[in-house]
Scaffold this active site. Structure first.
Site, PDB file in Angstrom:
ATOM      1  N   SER A 135       0.841  -1.198   0.000  1.00 36.19           N
ATOM      2  CA  SER A 135       0.000   0.000   0.000  1.00 36.19           C
ATOM      3  C   SER A 135       0.870   1.241   0.000  1.00 36.19           C
ATOM      4  O   SER A 135       1.915   1.281   0.651  1.00 36.19           O
ATOM      5  CB  SER A 135      -0.892   0.041   1.254  1.00 36.19           C
ATOM      6  OG  SER A 135      -1.651  -1.132   1.417  1.00 36.19           O
ATOM      7  N   ASP A 144       1.376   3.926  10.107  1.00 32.63           N
ATOM      8  CA  ASP A 144       0.751   3.265   8.952  1.00 32.63           C
ATOM      9  C   ASP A 144      -0.769   3.435   8.935  1.00 32.63           C
ATOM     10  O   ASP A 144      -1.498   2.550   8.489  1.00 32.63           O
ATOM     11  CB  ASP A 144       1.116   1.767   8.931  1.00 32.63           C
ATOM     12  CG  ASP A 144       2.606   1.535   8.817  1.00 32.63           C
ATOM     13  OD1 ASP A 144       3.281   2.344   8.159  1.00 32.63           O
ATOM     14  OD2 ASP A 144       3.102   0.533   9.383  1.00 32.63           O
TER      15      ASP A 144
END
Length: 220
Positions: A135, A144
């Protein structure tokens, strides 16, 4: 005019290498204006001329905030349009992130929001996942947890271990980062009110990397 990219890296710099190769091939209209590391021995630093390298040990500063401030000053001096965390293993503080808000990207080897942090390949295997991936997201103070812009997916195969899964994902990870940077450097990508926007339209789901290396909306 080529967009200016600064890269933060702590290790071997394979994602940095992918960016450099895309620039050299004319597939990315950008230039690397600095590579910044918390490790003087990071192999990523060797991929650019010495004039573009900056490294320092966090232990040379009294605390994390002081190191982050020195790093931020060095990055700002390079006048980047975009800053990419590509294997940078330190958590950035709130002041650093605020200074570069909306211009700070990270690539992470999982299908976020799954498996924030470390050991993502093994965690996907331990969970029995049928697919794994990477990602690219905007950076926020929570680890994150920023808005995911785009993802690449691969199947988990019978007999995979963490090393095999990581090796098979890596080329797709590189392609994902370059494809996302093409949008960013073309002025098509932005962060507003904590959401990713493509061509001034909000992204309600991450873009997907197709087999040709292009990014598509999930409903395309």
């Amino acid at each position: 005019m080529s967009r200016r990219i600064a890269v933060l890296a702590s290790g071997r710099g394979s994602n940095l290498q992918a960016i450099l190769e895309a620039i050299a091939a004319g597939a990315l209209d950008a230039e690397i204006v600095g590579v910044f590391s918390d490790r003087a021995d990071a192999a990523a630093l060797d991929k650019v001329p010495e004039a573009l390298r900056w490294s320092a040990s966090p232990r040379a500063w009294p605390d994390r905030a002081a190191f982050d401030a020195a790093l931020a000053d060095a990055v700002a001096a390079a006048r980047p349009d975009w800053i990419v965390c590509a294997g940078y293993m330190r958590i950035l503080g709130e002041a650093f992130i605020a200074r570069f808000e909306g211009r700070l990207l990270n690539i992470h080897p999982s299908l976020l929001p799954k498996y924030r942090g470390l050991h993502t390949h093994q965690r996907a295997l331990d969970a029995g996942d049928a697919e794994h991936g990477a990602s690219v997201h905007f950076v926020v103070p929570e680890l994150d947890a920023g808005t995911v812009i785009a993802q690449a997916r691969i199947p988990v195969l019978a007999g995979d271990d963490a090393a095999a899964l990581a090796a098979r994902l890596l080329p797709r990870e590189h392609a994902l980062l370059v494809a996302t940077l093409r949008l960013a450097t073309a002025g098509r990508l932005a962060e507003r009110d904590g959401k990713a926007h493509l061509d001034d339209q909000p992204l309600f789901s991450p873009l997907s990397l197709d087999s040709t290396g292009d990014l598509t909306r999930p409903d395309d």
